[in-house]
Write an enzyme that holds these catalytic residues in place. Structure first.
Site, PDB file in Angstrom:
ATOM      1  CG  ASP A 197      -2.212   0.848   0.839  1.00  0.00           C
ATOM      2  OD1 ASP A 197      -2.164   1.641  -0.114  1.00  0.00           O
ATOM      3  OD2 ASP A 197      -3.235   0.724   1.542  1.00  0.00           O
TER       4      ASP A 197
HETATM    5  C1  BGC Z   1      -4.991   3.259  -0.232  1.00  0.00           C
HETATM    6  C2  BGC Z   1      -5.100   2.223  -1.313  1.00  0.00           C
HETATM    7  C3  BGC Z   1      -4.973   2.887  -2.652  1.00  0.00           C
HETATM    8  C4  BGC Z   1      -3.633   3.604  -2.705  1.00  0.00           C
HETATM    9  C5  BGC Z   1      -3.356   4.264  -4.044  1.00  0.00           C
HETATM   10  C6  BGC Z   1      -3.745   4.114  -0.398  1.00  0.00           C
HETATM   11  O1  BGC Z   1      -3.747   5.189   0.474  1.00  0.00           O
HETATM   12  O2  BGC Z   1      -5.005   2.631   1.023  1.00  0.00           O
HETATM   13  O3  BGC Z   1      -6.320   1.543  -1.195  1.00  0.00           O
HETATM   14  O4  BGC Z   1      -5.101   1.959  -3.678  1.00  0.00           O
HETATM   15  O5  BGC Z   1      -3.613   4.587  -1.715  1.00  0.00           O
HETATM   16  O6  BGC Z   1      -4.152   5.344  -4.256  1.00  0.00           O
END
Ligand code: BGC
Length: 785
Positions: free
Chosen positions: A312
């Site tokens: 993540d």
């Molecule tokens: C989120 C993810 C997301 C990623 C990219 C993160 O902050 O938890 O779910 O896909 O950002 O935007």
């Protein structure tokens, strides 16, 4: 013989790096034909799987360690049309792109930007390995569908798959290859802002929905130009953040991990999801990003899944803040060993992995394995055949936000609406009604219905409730519109999304309430649109208060004094505290954040063109003190009799939810009868059929979600009092009856037992079939060895 030039290898051949590596493959008929530019060599059709493996190996053998590590790097690119600029902070990323030391970009959107960014790699880097472009296409790309929680209320797997397929088609037509969806985190705490992004509280329902979404995004062939790679996230436990506070620690038993949280992920892996994303949280003390058991032992080991895991955002580096990694090198070491293949925007891998290999702290095999997994998905997507495959402006214009897509968005939206209350049959409303008041901060809001995580959804582009009502009623109907109160005070310039800013709620400006009351006085019926702003739920939007923010309740109370015929049109991203509204008003329609066609879809239901069929995928509590509340709880040793203080309950609130899981009304009545089993005893590997008759005993055609629940009465681990195990959505004309038959077998009955494996334990089981988790017919059967 037909010669199709294989883009990647043509480029490779032109640099004379791979001559001799590509040939010698044999052909088979059940595999896709890939014909190489073999400069005259005959019959170069190859077996794609084996050949792909060989190609991956051949590419890998050419890569330097910097290029290998580069494949594991994903950067954010917030730039528009022309790609990264030479001047600003993008300079560093630009240099890395040119050197071929980036594997993926996220948040680069539009054909023009994607082509330009890909071009930088293809024209400058040594090996010309195409980038994979990812984006959060969560509930639509530009045609916005209901938020996932709302869509889950449809319990309609076909339309859920269809909406994901349209989102994929639009995203692919805009140059994207990969979405960070579906989110399949089970969540039981309405305080958590990301409840909106998943399938709700139930493992079985979320599993089915997750698989439907994956099928929709990926189709059955990733190399097609209208499919994109999906991503099962967040692996694992993120939805169980303690006290619903985003990113918070997660402590759960091994039993709950396997029985509640992991099944949707296991099903996603089995369904062939191309990628997984790990999670921000620690799980029982180990950050998910650095969790070897989850990623290596289970996902890539036991489940034998061969896609790649992306971290993540920044989560590899965040292991230092968790207090689990000493420094960047240590974080890199933990993550790569644990099986995190791609580093999303934490810059840890590029700073640590090479040194770790040189110092012999990790084996190059770990890096090779991650690179191979990433290359494989790129091959599957067809990016090596044509890195610009997705970049077609004509398609982008034609496919995105088309009338056809909007029509499906309206269909999905109306099927996602849940009728929570409808006393005195206030709904549906006649289109010839004389007068109607449309009131509330969300009544003419064209932005909130788009919800959070709205992809490229355009600010203020949704059909508002007011628009929908205007389009539905007769010419003679008088519509009185008043906002009453504003929900938020704008913190950004008009036209800009409030995404990254804190919401400020209006708690002082009451100037519109009087006008709203006057409008309510004049009208036969009041539609009151209240709930949550689009950015009140989503990532980082946890709240301790799940009631109505600002002055919304004051508005409701004031209107209620002059007109009792109120329909609350609720727009929200999480279960809310509806206790006071439930006391006051005869009708409540749960409309979530329904997307681009919101107002039309709501009007379809309000005026009876569509009979509501949605059922809640989450329990709605009486108040925030009850959360986490979910229907499939376990019994205590003192389970019932709320009148005695020594029994398990609150002294100031009921034990049950205000609106339970699986609940939702219709404009017609469904009667359940004749629950019967074809046998009352089966072996652990046997199966039985359960049948029930459902009759539409009302006067309108309608759809009903027929739900099957079971309970394992005595087990080696305490089992929930009820668990959803199957459902079918059927439609019935007035007076019509249908028999619905379910099969119960080992798959239905098994669970992760005290033996630490999935098995069926002999004993007695209860089975219920009904229209919600609380009303059902009941039978019992026995399972023997
Ligand atoms: C989120 C993810 C997301 C990623 C990219 C993160 O902050 O938890 O779910 O896909 O950002 O935007």
């Amino acid at each position: 013989m037909k010669i199709i030039v294989h883009q990647y290898f043509r480029l490779m051949l032109s640099t004379a790096l791979v001559a001799g590596l590509l040939f010698g493959c044999t052909s088979t008929d059940n595999n896709k034909e890939v014909v190489l530019d073999n400069k005259g060599k005959a019959n170069a059709s190859i077996l794609i799987d084996k050949a792909t493996e060989q190609k991956i190996d051949s590419v890998l053998s050419l890569m330097t360690i910097d290029e290998k590590v580069g494949q594991l790097v994903q950067y954010n690119g917030g730039w528009d049309a022309t790609g990264p600029s030479d001047s600003q902070g993008d300079q560093y990323k630009l240099e890395k792109l040119k050197k071929g030391e980036v594997g993926s970009m996220l948040n680069v959107t539009s054909v023009a930007s994607i082509r330009e960014t890909q071009r930088i790699v293809m024209e400058n880097s040594r090996l010309k390995i195409p980038l994979i472009f990812g984006f959060d296409v969560i509930h639509g790309y530009k045609t916005i569908f209901p938020i996932p929680l709302g869509e889950s209320a449809s319990w309609d797997l076909n339309i859920i798959e269809q909406s994901a397929a349209i989102a994929a088609k639009e995203a692919a037509a805009s140059g994207l290859n990969w979405t960070f969806a579906p989110m399949i985190d089970i969540s039981r705490d309405a305080r958590w802002g990301r409840v909106m992004e998943g399938g709700g509280e139930d493992t079985y329902l979320s599993t089915q929905i997750g698989v439907a979404r994956i099928k929709g995004f990926q189709g059955n062939d990733l190399s097609k130009s209208n499919t994109i790679a999906a991503c099962a996230k967040h692996f694992a436990g993120y939805g169980f953040a303690e006290a619903g506070r985003d990113y918070n620690t997660v402590s759960i038993s091994e039993y709950d991990l396997h029985n509640v949280i992991l099944p949707p992920f296991k099903a996603a892996a089995k369904a062939g999801v191309a990628t997984f994303m790990n999670a921000f949280n620690d799980l029982n003390g180990i950050p998910a990003t650095g969790h070897q058991y989850l990623q290596r032992d289970l996902l890539k080991g036991e489940w034998n899944w061969d896609g790649f895991v992306v971290s993540d955002w920044g989560s590899i580096g965040e292991m230092m803040a968790h207090g689990y990694a000493r420094d960047t090198n240590h974080a890199g070491e933990i993550a790569i060993k644990a099986g995190s293949d791609m580093d999303m925007q934490s810059f840890t891998y590029e700073q640590s992995l090479k040194t770790l290999v040189e110092e012999d702290k990790i084996s190059i095999d770990l890096i090779d394995d991650a690179v191979k997994r990433i290359l494989k998905v790129k091959f599957q997507l067809g990016l090596f055949d044509d890195p610009y495959k997705y970049c077609n402006e004509a398609l982008e214009t034609q496919m995105v936000y088309s009338e056809e897509n909007l029509a499906v968005a309206r269909d999905v939206a109306k099927k996602s609406i849940v009728l929570l209350k409808n006393e005195k049959a206030l709904l549906p409303i006649s289109k010839d009604i004389n007068s109607i008041a449309v009131i509330g901060p969300l009544a003419n809001d064209k932005n909130s219905p788009l919800g959070n995580w709205r992809g490229k959804g355009v600010y203020n582009s949704a059909i508002s409730l007011l628009d929908g009502v205007k389009a539905a009623v007769s010419e003679d109907t008088k519509i009185y519109f008043e906002q009453g109160v504003a929900l938020t005070i704008p913190t950004v310039e008009p036209g800009k999304n409030q995404f990254s800013t804190a919401l400020k709620f209006n708690t002082t400006d009451r100037s519109g309430i009087k006008k709203a009351v006057n409008a309510a006085k004049k009208a036969e019926i009041v539609l009151l649109a209240i709930g949550e702003d689009a950015y009140q739920s989503g990532e980082g939007r946890s709240f301790t208060d799940i009631g109505f923010k600002g002055l919304q309740m004051e508005l409701l109370e004031a209107i209620h004094k002059v007109n009792k015929n109120i329909v609350i049109v609720l727009m929200n991203g999480r279960p809310m505290d509806l206790s006071r509204p439930t006391e006051l008003v005869p009708s409540i329609l749960e409309c979530w954040h329904l997307g681009s066609q919101s107002g039309y879809a709501i009007a379809d239901v309000l005026f009876g063109d569509y009979n509501p069929s949605g059922k809640l995928p989450v329990s709605f509590p009486h108040n925030v003190g009850q959360v986490p509340i979910y229907y499939n709880k376990k019994n205590t040793g003192r389970p019932s009799n709320a009148t005695q203080i020594t029994y398990s309950h609150y002294r100031d609130a009921p034990k049950t939810a205000l609106y339970p899981f699986g609940f939702g009304l219709s404009y017609t009545e469904f009667t359940y009868s004749n629950l019967s089993l074809d046998k009352t005893e089966i072996t652990t590997t046997g199966e039985l059929k359960v049948a029930v008759t459902i009759t539409n005993s009302g006067e309108r055609a309608g759809e009903e979600v027929v739900q099957l629940y079971i309970r394992d009465l005595v087990a080696s681990f305490v089992r929930p009092v009820k668990e959803l195990k199957d459902f079918k959505k059927i439609s019935l004309k007035p007076g019509e009856s249908k028999d619905v038959i379910f099969t119960i077998n080992a798959e239905t009955l098994q669970f992760y037992t005290a033996n630490k494996k999935w098995e069926v334990e002999p004993g007695e089981f209860d089975v219920w079939i009904g229209g919600s988790s609380t009303t059902a017919l009941e039978e019992r059967f026995r399972v023997v060895e």
